[in-house]
Design a protein around this motif. Structure first.
Motif, PDB file in Angstrom:
ATOM      1  N   THR A 174      23.165  15.076  33.785  1.00 18.28           N
ATOM      2  CA  THR A 174      23.265  14.852  35.526  1.00 18.28           C
ATOM      3  C   THR A 174      23.030  16.018  36.238  1.00 18.28           C
ATOM      4  O   THR A 174      22.881  16.521  36.863  1.00 18.28           O
ATOM      5  N   ASN A 175      25.322  16.686  35.580  1.00 19.93           N
ATOM      6  CA  ASN A 175      25.926  17.762  36.204  1.00 19.93           C
ATOM      7  C   ASN A 175      25.759  18.682  34.985  1.00 19.93           C
ATOM      8  O   ASN A 175      26.888  19.530  35.794  1.00 19.93           O
ATOM      9  N   ARG A 176      25.424  19.183  34.911  1.00 17.21           N
ATOM     10  CA  ARG A 176      24.880  20.455  34.191  1.00 17.21           C
ATOM     11  C   ARG A 176      24.828  21.210  34.597  1.00 17.21           C
ATOM     12  O   ARG A 176      24.961  22.612  34.574  1.00 17.21           O
ATOM     13  N   PHE A 177      24.005  21.600  35.803  1.00 15.08           N
ATOM     14  CA  PHE A 177      24.134  22.314  37.248  1.00 15.08           C
ATOM     15  C   PHE A 177      25.212  23.136  37.427  1.00 15.08           C
ATOM     16  O   PHE A 177      25.759  23.969  37.235  1.00 15.08           O
ATOM     17  N   SER A 178      26.310  21.696  38.572  1.00  9.66           N
ATOM     18  CA  SER A 178      27.569  22.466  38.411  1.00  9.66           C
ATOM     19  C   SER A 178      28.209  23.188  37.163  1.00  9.66           C
ATOM     20  O   SER A 178      28.868  23.661  37.483  1.00  9.66           O
TER      21      SER A 178
ATOM     22  N   GLY B  55      25.464  29.355  60.813  1.00 12.48           N
ATOM     23  CA  GLY B  55      24.052  29.330  60.491  1.00 12.48           C
ATOM     24  C   GLY B  55      22.779  28.678  60.662  1.00 12.48           C
ATOM     25  O   GLY B  55      22.111  28.991  61.070  1.00 12.48           O
ATOM     26  N   ASN B  56      23.022  27.835  59.470  1.00  7.55           N
ATOM     27  CA  ASN B  56      21.403  26.679  58.753  1.00  7.55           C
ATOM     28  C   ASN B  56      22.575  25.948  58.347  1.00  7.55           C
ATOM     29  O   ASN B  56      23.278  25.638  57.770  1.00  7.55           O
ATOM     30  N   LYS B  57      21.034  24.524  57.619  1.00  2.00           N
ATOM     31  CA  LYS B  57      21.761  23.703  57.527  1.00  2.00           C
ATOM     32  C   LYS B  57      22.395  23.376  55.837  1.00  2.00           C
ATOM     33  O   LYS B  57      23.543  23.161  55.757  1.00  2.00           O
ATOM     34  N   GLU B  58      21.673  24.654  55.208  1.00  2.00           N
ATOM     35  CA  GLU B  58      21.565  24.353  54.229  1.00  2.00           C
ATOM     36  C   GLU B  58      23.275  25.568  53.385  1.00  2.00           C
ATOM     37  O   GLU B  58      24.345  25.096  53.372  1.00  2.00           O
ATOM     38  N   ASP B  59      23.394  25.816  54.477  1.00  2.00           N
ATOM     39  CA  ASP B  59      24.597  26.966  54.532  1.00  2.00           C
ATOM     40  C   ASP B  59      25.985  26.471  55.254  1.00  2.00           C
ATOM     41  O   ASP B  59      26.838  26.375  54.373  1.00  2.00           O
ATOM     42  N   VAL B  64      30.554  22.601  53.279  1.00  2.00           N
ATOM     43  CA  VAL B  64      30.980  21.503  52.155  1.00  2.00           C
ATOM     44  C   VAL B  64      31.097  21.087  50.968  1.00  2.00           C
ATOM     45  O   VAL B  64      32.246  20.934  51.090  1.00  2.00           O
ATOM     46  N   LEU B  65      30.086  21.897  49.805  1.00  4.80           N
ATOM     47  CA  LEU B  65      30.704  22.015  48.747  1.00  4.80           C
ATOM     48  C   LEU B  65      31.723  22.697  48.818  1.00  4.80           C
ATOM     49  O   LEU B  65      32.696  22.536  47.719  1.00  4.80           O
ATOM     50  N   LYS B 120      22.352  25.338  43.291  1.00  9.16           N
ATOM     51  CA  LYS B 120      21.653  26.214  44.393  1.00  9.16           C
ATOM     52  C   LYS B 120      22.693  26.355  45.281  1.00  9.16           C
ATOM     53  O   LYS B 120      22.981  27.534  45.208  1.00  9.16           O
ATOM     54  N   HIS B 121      23.521  25.727  45.881  1.00  7.52           N
ATOM     55  CA  HIS B 121      24.237  25.360  46.779  1.00  7.52           C
ATOM     56  C   HIS B 121      25.952  25.919  46.580  1.00  7.52           C
ATOM     57  O   HIS B 121      26.265  26.045  46.688  1.00  7.52           O
ATOM     58  N   LEU B 122      25.728  25.999  44.999  1.00  7.89           N
ATOM     59  CA  LEU B 122      26.824  26.693  44.210  1.00  7.89           C
ATOM     60  C   LEU B 122      26.930  28.257  43.932  1.00  7.89           C
ATOM     61  O   LEU B 122      28.509  28.397  43.594  1.00  7.89           O
TER      62      LEU B 122
END
Lengths: 211, 211
Positions: A174-178, B55-59, B64-65, B120-122
DNA sequence: ATTAAGTAACTAACTGGTGCGTTACTTGGT
DNA sequence: ACCAAGTAACGCACCAGTTAGTTACTTAAT
């Protein structure tokens, strides 16, 4: 009415197409992210039918979760581990759990979604609770037989063991992406998957083996 | 400008209030479930300020991450494990990881959200990648010293060990809701938490100990 | 005076859910 | 065997509320 011929109207078929599409969408995007319209389209059904058969989005999610859990609990029972020597039974269970997660990635994602919502959508599924009881009893039985045969050390908690067997496979997948990004490591190549399974079997066997 | 006096206008303070509120909301409801308006209200800031600063929600989610990961990586480094004997260092690391998850439940939930979106966000957070490299090197160092001291068996992969140490704590906590319901078991009482930590330490020590 | 911080009102697109009408199939009386 | 009446499956078109993002403006600090 012939069961073989595709009927223009078939409640069961429509219902199960909706369930399958919902499972895929909820797994992909979560309860909040999935769209009812999208589920209807993927199911080749009218949105109205979703509300007709399942009531609302959350009840549909409940039905999806129930189905997913009953599927894995059924597959576990079909392993017939009670017929194997305890050490083989344990290794078979670890392999099975790993393979099941790999072959049913939607299961992991659905469980994650259920827990994001604090298990709210599982509370009504008494049939899953019962199936899970049977599952833990099966692990307990393997442990007992292993201790009796002098293979396993005594006083290992079956509940904790159950959690750990799931954890070491589930977390990896499940955490393979990170993991792939932050630890700059392959997670899903054949070699990486084989390594992980071997490591997991080793982990559990070290824990259980009599010293 | 006095730093002590609460100013009516303070860009840094507003920015960090937004980040804190966003972290709480994204952790609670995920990227899709969190609402920008709600974040603004919780942050005691105007919604426009979120778009102004992030910028926007995703950014905002990316920020946060990044913040969450840098926090745990920093805390890990502050343990100074290189000054401890390898077996003590290992146990300290397992305890720390467990305690950190317990004290920062939002971290687990954010990691889950990040992985729901396939990481994607990392991808843009190179600083987190670098901090993570340091972390794995630290584990490798403990392992090496343990082998040299004759305490640990050789050839245990530091990457796999890292994953497993996280897994056995993380999975227990993140999936405790489904676990409590389906396995009819307490997960969060003091006794249950103590049991789990002891079980996890035992698991890792069995795996590492020279046979 | 200028710039940065902050606000409120707004919008275009979306989203879960529904009202209401239609069509295929079943059933029971003859 | 036939058909009228009933029922369940299905679809269209829409609503009311929401949501990310924006425009146009005010106000405090230097």
């Amino acid at each position: 009415m012939q069961a073989t011929k595709a009927r223009t109207r078939d409640a069961d078929a429509t219902k199960s197409r909706i369930l399958a599409a919902a499972k895929a969408e909820f797994a992909r995007l979560g309860l909040g992210g999935a769209r009812v319209d999208e589920i209807a389209e993927k199911a080749n059904a009218n949105k109205r039918m979703i509300y007709h058969y399942f009531g609302n989005k959350e009840d549909l999610f409940i039905a999806v979760l129930e189905d997913a859990y009953l599927n894995i609990r059924t597959a576990e029972q079909e392993l017939q581990l009670d017929n194997l020597p305890p050490d083989e039974a344990m290794e078979t269970l670890i392999r099975f759990t790993w393979d099941y997660y790999l072959e049913h990635p939607e299961f992991i994602r659905l469980v994650n979604s259920a827990n994001l919502h604090k298990g709210k959508h599982l509370k009504s599924s008494q049939n899953v609770v019962e199936a899970s009881r049977t599952y833990v009893a099966m692990i307990q039985n393997i442990l007992d037989r292993g201790v009796e045969a002098g293979l396993f050390r005594p006083n290992v908690d079956a509940g904790q063991l159950n959690i750990t067997i799931a954890a070491i496979g589930y977390y990896y997948l499940t955490n393979r992406f990170s993991g792939e990004i932050l630890f700059e490591r392959d997670y899903m190549t054949k070699a990486a998957l084989d390594d992980r399974l071997a490591f997991n079997i080793d982990t559990i066997m070290c824990l259980l083996r009599r010293v």
